[in-house]
Design a protein around this motif. Structure first.
Motif, PDB file in Angstrom:
ATOM      1  N   GLN A  81      33.232 -36.635 -49.739  1.00 49.36           N
ATOM      2  CA  GLN A  81      33.520 -35.205 -49.744  1.00 49.36           C
ATOM      3  C   GLN A  81      32.244 -34.385 -49.951  1.00 49.36           C
ATOM      4  OE1 GLN A  81      35.560 -32.995 -53.185  1.00 49.36           O
ATOM      5  NE2 GLN A  81      37.262 -33.412 -51.784  1.00 49.36           N
ATOM      6  N   THR A  82      31.421 -34.811 -50.885  1.00 50.21           N
ATOM      7  CA  THR A  82      30.163 -34.117 -51.160  1.00 50.21           C
ATOM      8  C   THR A  82      29.217 -34.206 -49.973  1.00 50.21           C
ATOM      9  OG1 THR A  82      30.380 -34.608 -53.515  1.00 50.21           O
ATOM     10  CG2 THR A  82      28.197 -33.988 -52.724  1.00 50.21           C
ATOM     11  N   LEU A  85      30.351 -31.778 -47.270  1.00 47.61           N
ATOM     12  CA  LEU A  85      30.053 -30.376 -47.582  1.00 47.61           C
ATOM     13  C   LEU A  85      28.586 -30.047 -47.294  1.00 47.61           C
ATOM     14  CD1 LEU A  85      32.103 -29.949 -50.877  1.00 47.61           C
ATOM     15  CD2 LEU A  85      32.527 -28.796 -48.700  1.00 47.61           C
ATOM     16  N   PHE A 185      34.230 -26.396 -43.901  1.00 50.69           N
ATOM     17  CA  PHE A 185      34.266 -26.456 -45.367  1.00 50.69           C
ATOM     18  C   PHE A 185      35.633 -26.889 -45.894  1.00 50.69           C
ATOM     19  CE2 PHE A 185      30.415 -23.912 -44.911  1.00 50.69           C
ATOM     20  CZ  PHE A 185      29.599 -24.504 -45.862  1.00 50.69           C
ATOM     21  N   PRO A 186      36.750 -26.263 -45.478  1.00 49.69           N
ATOM     22  CA  PRO A 186      38.045 -26.739 -45.980  1.00 49.69           C
ATOM     23  C   PRO A 186      38.386 -28.146 -45.528  1.00 49.69           C
ATOM     24  CG  PRO A 186      38.339 -24.994 -44.334  1.00 49.69           C
ATOM     25  CD  PRO A 186      36.892 -25.021 -44.688  1.00 49.69           C
ATOM     26  N   SER A 188      36.253 -30.568 -45.051  1.00 48.43           N
ATOM     27  CA  SER A 188      35.444 -31.483 -45.867  1.00 48.43           C
ATOM     28  C   SER A 188      36.086 -31.742 -47.224  1.00 48.43           C
ATOM     29  CB  SER A 188      34.035 -30.906 -46.064  1.00 48.43           C
ATOM     30  OG  SER A 188      33.342 -30.814 -44.841  1.00 48.43           O
ATOM     31  N   LEU A 189      36.751 -30.744 -47.774  1.00 49.18           N
ATOM     32  CA  LEU A 189      37.409 -30.906 -49.077  1.00 49.18           C
ATOM     33  C   LEU A 189      38.552 -31.909 -49.028  1.00 49.18           C
ATOM     34  CD1 LEU A 189      37.469 -27.174 -50.256  1.00 49.18           C
ATOM     35  CD2 LEU A 189      35.961 -29.000 -51.068  1.00 49.18           C
ATOM     36  N   ARG A 192      38.869 -37.241 -49.257  1.00 48.43           N
ATOM     37  CA  ARG A 192      38.933 -37.953 -50.538  1.00 48.43           C
ATOM     38  C   ARG A 192      38.717 -39.447 -50.333  1.00 48.43           C
ATOM     39  NH1 ARG A 192      44.583 -35.409 -52.843  1.00 48.43           N
ATOM     40  NH2 ARG A 192      44.037 -33.179 -52.672  1.00 48.43           N
TER      41      ARG A 192
END
Length: 401
Positions: A81-82, A85, A185-186, A188-189, A192
């Motif tokens: 996830q990081t 982003l 961005f959303p 990528s969140l 998990r």
């Protein structure tokens, strides 16, 4: 072990697959061949040679190649996830700044960084993450995720062509940069990490796993170099080929779009086929399909024929990348799948960069696209020979055991 195998797989894995498909579609659509719609406008604006303009895309792909290795190693050690982003930020900013570029070196630098940090973070780590969520049926899951990339590679040049006609190439790049930020961005969140139990239960096919990594990774890398050098030619040069042959404008992106829509079906089909007959055999089938039909593009002379031929080629082409991704998953050690995917795909992106550039160079030298596509056929034959050799080696090793 039996309890672990009997436990149901998490439903969230399908959210990861769909989010990955959308993420790959947007990011790779921008970087792999999104610039095909900008070739002629930039050539007319600045008076550059087509090979020089095509090299902008090549610098982005070289960036993905090098960045994919680094980001793959990072994804084995930190949250995907990081990593995603970071990639979303890099790609969005690079597109926005590129709208104001005026020299080749500015375009080269910006797209290299977009590929290295953006594309590198948003491909190999995401594919490795998707495979990690599935104990069974990983081929189908990876096929669906990579199908999103195929759709993006068709939609982005198609949409960019109309954006350029309406607002110019600079505004088109700005709109693409804003769209990337609002979507990546959303998505990528949602990337998990998979639960530990499914990862522990997951495994590669046994015969493939018995081949030493020091043999498998170089062989896969060279094979991927060949297949991606081949597929880059129609991806980057089909639009300008149609524009030259048929004398059309933005509508030249239509056959490319239907080609990549057909590739969606191909990626899913060959992903499922890999679950049935094995990843290497599925990869060989798709490579043979792509190679046989490649040269047909320069024999087509009307828009109607391009509309019919492009999806026929696209279905087989779509299966090639699925075969690559599933083969790497099957052959690489589980704990190093993201880094192994990054290493192998580095050669793939290098192949894309070389193939797109050589297509422009062949056009500049000959004034036509015949040799660009003929060279692509030869690259495909090299790929087919190497994958066949890997398959025979795995079969002999399995029989010996």
């Amino acid at each position: 072990m039996s309890t672990m195998q009997a436990a149901p797989e998490p439903r969230y894995r399908w959210i990861v697959v769909i989010a990955a498909a959308l993420l790959l579609g947007i990011a790779m659509g921008m970087l792999v061949n999104g610039l095909s719609a900008f070739l002629v406008p930039l050539e007319m604006q600045f008076g550059w040679e087509r090979a020089d303009v095509a090299a902008i895309n090549s610098f982005g792909l070289i960036g993905i190649a090098l960045g994919g290795i680094v980001m793959g190693f990072l994804a084995d050690r930190m949250a995907t996830q990081t990593v995603c982003l970071i990639g979303a930020t890099s790609l969005s900013v690079a597109l926005l700044v590129a709208a104001h570029a005026q020299t080749l070196w500015q375009f080269y630098s910006l797209f290299f960084l977009a590929g290295a940090i953006g594309g590198g973070a948003l491909f190999a780590p995401v594919i490795a993450l998707v495979g990690g969520w599935f104990r069974t049926g990983a081929g189908l899951a990876i096929g669906i995720a990579s199908a999103g990339q195929a759709l993006g590679q068709g939609l982005v040049p198609y949409a960019a062509g109309y954006l350029i006609e309406v607002s110019g190439w600079q505004n088109a790049l700005t709109y693409l940069g804003v769209f990337s930020a609002l979507t990546l961005f959303p998505l990528s969140l949602l990337m998990r990490e998979a639960p530990k139990a499914p990862l522990a239960a997951a495994g590669a096919t046994k015969p493939a796993a018995r081949l030493p990594s020091w043999i498998v990774l170089p062989a896969l890398s060279i094979a991927v170099l060949g297949c991606c050098s081949a597929m880059a030619v129609p991806l980057m040069h089909l639009v300008p080929l149609i524009q030259g042959v048929c004398g059309v404008g933005a509508e030249a992106g239509g056959p490319l779009l239907v080609m990549l829509v057909a590739a969606i079906g191909g990626r899913i089909f060959f992903g499922r086929l890999a679950d049935i007959i094995g990843p290497l055999r599925a990869w060989m089938a798709a490579t043979a399909w792509q190679t046989v039909l490649m040269l047909g593009f320069v024999l087509v002379g009307t828009m109607e024929a391009f509309w019919l031929y492009a999806p026929l080629y696209g279905f087989g082409y779509g299966g090639v990348m699925t075969g690559v991704l599933i083969s790497v998953r099957a052959l690489a050690p589980e704990a190093r799948r993201a880094s192994a995917t990054g290493i192998v795909l580095a050669f793939g992106w290098m192949g894309h960069a070389f193939g797109g550039w050589q297509g422009g160079l062949s056009f500049d030298i000959t004034g036509a696209y015949f040799w660009a596509f003929a060279n692509a056929v030869m690259f495909g034959l090299v790929n087919l020979a190497i994958v066949g050799a890997i398959y025979l080696a795995t079969q002999r090793r399995a029989a010996a055991i």
